[in-house]
Design a protein around this motif. Sequence first.
Motif, PDB file in Angstrom:
ATOM      1  N   ARG A 153       0.892  -1.271   0.104  1.00  0.00           N
ATOM      2  CA  ARG A 153      -0.024   0.038  -0.039  1.00  0.00           C
ATOM      3  C   ARG A 153       0.864   1.242  -0.098  1.00  0.00           C
ATOM      4  NH1 ARG A 153      -3.497   1.034   3.971  1.00  0.00           N
ATOM      5  NH2 ARG A 153      -2.713  -0.173   5.558  1.00  0.00           N
ATOM      6  N   LEU A 154       1.937   1.122   0.849  1.00  0.00           N
ATOM      7  CA  LEU A 154       2.797   2.303   0.829  1.00  0.00           C
ATOM      8  C   LEU A 154       3.496   2.521  -0.405  1.00  0.00           C
ATOM      9  CD1 LEU A 154       4.364   1.879   4.340  1.00  0.00           C
ATOM     10  CD2 LEU A 154       2.443   3.917   3.805  1.00  0.00           C
ATOM     11  N   ARG A 155       3.855   1.555  -1.084  1.00  0.00           N
ATOM     12  CA  ARG A 155       4.631   1.553  -2.368  1.00  0.00           C
ATOM     13  C   ARG A 155       3.665   2.261  -3.439  1.00  0.00           C
ATOM     14  NH1 ARG A 155       5.659  -3.851  -2.749  1.00  0.00           N
ATOM     15  NH2 ARG A 155       3.908  -4.211  -4.211  1.00  0.00           N
ATOM     16  N   ARG A 156       2.372   1.802  -3.334  1.00  0.00           N
ATOM     17  CA  ARG A 156       1.456   2.142  -4.427  1.00  0.00           C
ATOM     18  C   ARG A 156       1.255   3.800  -4.237  1.00  0.00           C
ATOM     19  NH1 ARG A 156      -2.303  -2.892  -3.908  1.00  0.00           N
ATOM     20  NH2 ARG A 156      -1.129  -4.134  -5.009  1.00  0.00           N
ATOM     21  N   ARG A 157       0.967   4.314  -3.052  1.00  0.00           N
ATOM     22  CA  ARG A 157       0.712   5.652  -2.619  1.00  0.00           C
ATOM     23  C   ARG A 157       1.863   6.417  -2.951  1.00  0.00           C
ATOM     24  NH1 ARG A 157      -4.142   7.737  -0.616  1.00  0.00           N
ATOM     25  NH2 ARG A 157      -5.126   6.453  -2.282  1.00  0.00           N
ATOM     26  N   GLY A 158       3.120   5.796  -2.745  1.00  0.00           N
ATOM     27  CA  GLY A 158       4.408   6.634  -3.275  1.00  0.00           C
ATOM     28  C   GLY A 158       4.429   6.879  -4.784  1.00  0.00           C
ATOM     29  N   LEU A 159       3.746   5.985  -5.610  1.00  0.00           N
ATOM     30  CA  LEU A 159       3.780   5.896  -7.065  1.00  0.00           C
ATOM     31  C   LEU A 159       2.698   6.943  -7.597  1.00  0.00           C
ATOM     32  CD1 LEU A 159       3.979   2.154  -8.025  1.00  0.00           C
ATOM     33  CD2 LEU A 159       5.756   4.043  -8.441  1.00  0.00           C
ATOM     34  N   GLN A 160       1.517   7.014  -6.552  1.00  0.00           N
ATOM     35  CA  GLN A 160       0.459   7.764  -6.903  1.00  0.00           C
ATOM     36  C   GLN A 160       0.927   9.223  -6.642  1.00  0.00           C
ATOM     37  OE1 GLN A 160      -3.355   7.284  -4.973  1.00  0.00           O
ATOM     38  NE2 GLN A 160      -3.522   5.236  -5.932  1.00  0.00           N
ATOM     39  N   ALA A 168       9.293   7.708   5.121  1.00  0.00           N
ATOM     40  CA  ALA A 168       8.770   7.932   6.220  1.00  0.00           C
ATOM     41  C   ALA A 168       7.606   8.967   6.398  1.00  0.00           C
ATOM     42  CB  ALA A 168       9.913   8.659   7.183  1.00  0.00           C
ATOM     43  N   GLU A 169       7.702  10.018   5.445  1.00  0.00           N
ATOM     44  CA  GLU A 169       6.422  10.969   5.538  1.00  0.00           C
ATOM     45  C   GLU A 169       5.311  10.236   5.184  1.00  0.00           C
ATOM     46  OE1 GLU A 169       8.259  15.389   4.315  1.00  0.00           O
ATOM     47  OE2 GLU A 169       7.541  14.052   2.643  1.00  0.00           O
ATOM     48  N   LEU A 170       5.364   9.487   3.910  1.00  0.00           N
ATOM     49  CA  LEU A 170       4.542   8.646   3.409  1.00  0.00           C
ATOM     50  C   LEU A 170       3.771   7.653   4.348  1.00  0.00           C
ATOM     51  CD1 LEU A 170       5.297   7.292   0.025  1.00  0.00           C
ATOM     52  CD2 LEU A 170       3.102   7.918   0.579  1.00  0.00           C
ATOM     53  N   GLN A 171       4.565   6.790   5.088  1.00  0.00           N
ATOM     54  CA  GLN A 171       4.063   5.899   5.864  1.00  0.00           C
ATOM     55  C   GLN A 171       3.329   6.505   7.166  1.00  0.00           C
ATOM     56  OE1 GLN A 171       7.292   3.600   7.544  1.00  0.00           O
ATOM     57  NE2 GLN A 171       5.766   2.007   8.196  1.00  0.00           N
ATOM     58  N   ALA A 172       3.699   7.794   7.566  1.00  0.00           N
ATOM     59  CA  ALA A 172       3.115   8.230   8.537  1.00  0.00           C
ATOM     60  C   ALA A 172       1.782   8.879   8.206  1.00  0.00           C
ATOM     61  CB  ALA A 172       3.951   9.760   9.106  1.00  0.00           C
ATOM     62  N   GLN A 173       1.808   9.372   6.872  1.00  0.00           N
ATOM     63  CA  GLN A 173       0.349   9.838   6.274  1.00  0.00           C
ATOM     64  C   GLN A 173      -0.731   8.817   6.456  1.00  0.00           C
ATOM     65  OE1 GLN A 173       0.995  12.080   2.880  1.00  0.00           O
ATOM     66  NE2 GLN A 173       1.712  13.707   3.938  1.00  0.00           N
ATOM     67  N   VAL A 174      -0.179   7.757   5.773  1.00  0.00           N
ATOM     68  CA  VAL A 174      -1.211   6.780   5.133  1.00  0.00           C
ATOM     69  C   VAL A 174      -1.597   6.105   6.478  1.00  0.00           C
ATOM     70  CG1 VAL A 174      -1.332   4.405   4.293  1.00  0.00           C
ATOM     71  CG2 VAL A 174      -0.234   6.440   2.958  1.00  0.00           C
ATOM     72  N   ARG A 177      -4.203   8.267   8.566  1.00  0.00           N
ATOM     73  CA  ARG A 177      -5.501   8.285   8.086  1.00  0.00           C
ATOM     74  C   ARG A 177      -6.367   6.951   7.969  1.00  0.00           C
ATOM     75  NH1 ARG A 177      -7.872   8.939   2.673  1.00  0.00           N
ATOM     76  NH2 ARG A 177      -5.937   8.960   1.623  1.00  0.00           N
ATOM     77  N   ASP A 178      -5.411   5.969   7.722  1.00  0.00           N
ATOM     78  CA  ASP A 178      -6.100   4.536   8.275  1.00  0.00           C
ATOM     79  C   ASP A 178      -6.615   4.458   9.575  1.00  0.00           C
ATOM     80  OD1 ASP A 178      -6.016   3.881   5.641  1.00  0.00           O
ATOM     81  OD2 ASP A 178      -4.269   2.158   5.859  1.00  0.00           O
ATOM     82  N   ALA A 179      -5.877   4.961  10.459  1.00  0.00           N
ATOM     83  CA  ALA A 179      -5.900   4.956  11.998  1.00  0.00           C
ATOM     84  C   ALA A 179      -7.180   5.683  12.443  1.00  0.00           C
ATOM     85  CB  ALA A 179      -4.689   5.321  12.869  1.00  0.00           C
ATOM     86  N   LYS A 180      -7.212   6.985  11.747  1.00  0.00           N
ATOM     87  CA  LYS A 180      -8.460   7.657  12.306  1.00  0.00           C
ATOM     88  C   LYS A 180      -9.759   7.147  11.596  1.00  0.00           C
ATOM     89  CE  LYS A 180      -6.276  12.385  11.807  1.00  0.00           C
ATOM     90  NZ  LYS A 180      -6.157  13.247  11.175  1.00  0.00           N
ATOM     91  N   ASP A 181      -9.715   6.718  10.342  1.00  0.00           N
ATOM     92  CA  ASP A 181     -10.707   6.042   9.698  1.00  0.00           C
ATOM     93  C   ASP A 181     -11.339   4.815  10.350  1.00  0.00           C
ATOM     94  OD1 ASP A 181     -10.442   7.794   7.700  1.00  0.00           O
ATOM     95  OD2 ASP A 181      -9.481   6.844   6.028  1.00  0.00           O
ATOM     96  N   SER A 182     -10.591   4.114  10.914  1.00  0.00           N
ATOM     97  CA  SER A 182     -10.865   2.854  11.576  1.00  0.00           C
ATOM     98  C   SER A 182     -11.616   3.026  12.823  1.00  0.00           C
ATOM     99  CB  SER A 182      -9.626   2.184  12.123  1.00  0.00           C
ATOM    100  OG  SER A 182      -8.504   1.987  11.189  1.00  0.00           O
ATOM    101  N   THR A 183     -11.619   4.387  13.383  1.00  0.00           N
ATOM    102  CA  THR A 183     -12.399   4.518  14.384  1.00  0.00           C
ATOM    103  C   THR A 183     -13.745   4.655  14.245  1.00  0.00           C
ATOM    104  OG1 THR A 183     -12.260   6.995  14.160  1.00  0.00           O
ATOM    105  CG2 THR A 183     -10.528   6.229  15.670  1.00  0.00           C
ATOM    106  N   VAL A 184     -14.181   4.677  13.169  1.00  0.00           N
ATOM    107  CA  VAL A 184     -15.674   4.558  12.626  1.00  0.00           C
ATOM    108  C   VAL A 184     -16.064   3.534  11.930  1.00  0.00           C
ATOM    109  CG1 VAL A 184     -16.581   7.047  13.023  1.00  0.00           C
ATOM    110  CG2 VAL A 184     -15.116   6.433  10.949  1.00  0.00           C
ATOM    111  N   VAL A 185     -15.320   3.019  11.034  1.00  0.00           N
ATOM    112  CA  VAL A 185     -15.696   1.733  10.137  1.00  0.00           C
ATOM    113  C   VAL A 185     -14.509   0.661  10.054  1.00  0.00           C
ATOM    114  CG1 VAL A 185     -17.575   2.644   8.683  1.00  0.00           C
ATOM    115  CG2 VAL A 185     -15.035   3.398   8.208  1.00  0.00           C
ATOM    116  N   ASN A 186     -14.924  -0.344  10.469  1.00  0.00           N
ATOM    117  CA  ASN A 186     -13.948  -1.379  10.327  1.00  0.00           C
ATOM    118  C   ASN A 186     -13.673  -2.024   8.749  1.00  0.00           C
ATOM    119  OD1 ASN A 186     -12.432  -3.653  10.543  1.00  0.00           O
ATOM    120  ND2 ASN A 186     -13.586  -4.781  12.281  1.00  0.00           N
ATOM    121  N   PHE A 187     -12.886  -1.386   8.092  1.00  0.00           N
ATOM    122  CA  PHE A 187     -12.618  -1.880   6.745  1.00  0.00           C
ATOM    123  C   PHE A 187     -11.389  -2.762   6.574  1.00  0.00           C
ATOM    124  CE2 PHE A 187      -9.119   0.961   6.330  1.00  0.00           C
ATOM    125  CZ  PHE A 187      -9.255   1.971   7.108  1.00  0.00           C
TER     126      PHE A 187
END
Length: 219
Positions: A153-160, A168-174, A177-187
């Motif tokens: 996922r990190l590799r693809r985000r980097g390409l995008q 390190a920046e990428l990893q922190a961002q992705v 966001r996933d951690a925040k998103d997981s607080t409301v929906v389990n995806f």
Amino acid sequence: MHKLTVAIDGPSGSGKSSVSKEAARRLDAAYLDTGAMYRAVTWHALDAGTDLTDADAVAAAVVAADLFISTDPDVEKVTIHGTDVTQAIREPFVSEAVSAVATNLAARKELVARQRTIIAAHPRIVAEGRDITTVVAPDASARILLTASEEARLRRRGLQLGGTQSAAELQAQVLARDAKDSTVVNFQVASDGVATVDSSELDFEQTVVTVLEAIKAQA
Ligand code: C5P
């Protein structure tokens, strides 16, 4: 033609948008990017000067948003009150703010209702997001959770993003966001009856084919 509703969920970088869009084309179906709806109303709230820490104000901005989203897989277009925001909603300032809307239950209720209306209006549609298999369309003809390892996922985000950000920046961002998103929906975990497709070791074409097979097996 046979009615078909396909629900696809997954985290960012799983390839869910590009794979869902291509699956829609091959199934001669419409395509709904629900993440783009969350992004568009976030853009609208920011544009209107809404205080994102004020939950009532955020919900009011979402309810008032005149949002249009193209459901043609070959036409990417999102407008807010007639303003074309197709490109703007992909900007980092929107990605950073979107969780304020995604974690607002009244805002989610409004967007879920609009998504159900759009889905109901199309005899054949592929809808993708975080809560489509569980909340928006739990009775869909086919439901899929598209996952990928953190590394993939990190590799693809980097390409995008054009490879301009440090790993390190990428990893922190992705991950943030996933951690925040997981607080409301389990995806991250498939609920009962939802087929999991892990795209970590698959290229784009292999992922599309695997998803289409999973749809065929259910629908
Ligand atoms: O898929 P995308 O990364 O464009 O989604 C943007 C954001 O919208 C996600 O980070 C998440 O906060 C929110 N979202 C959601 N439920 C959905 C789709 C997206 O909460 N069904």
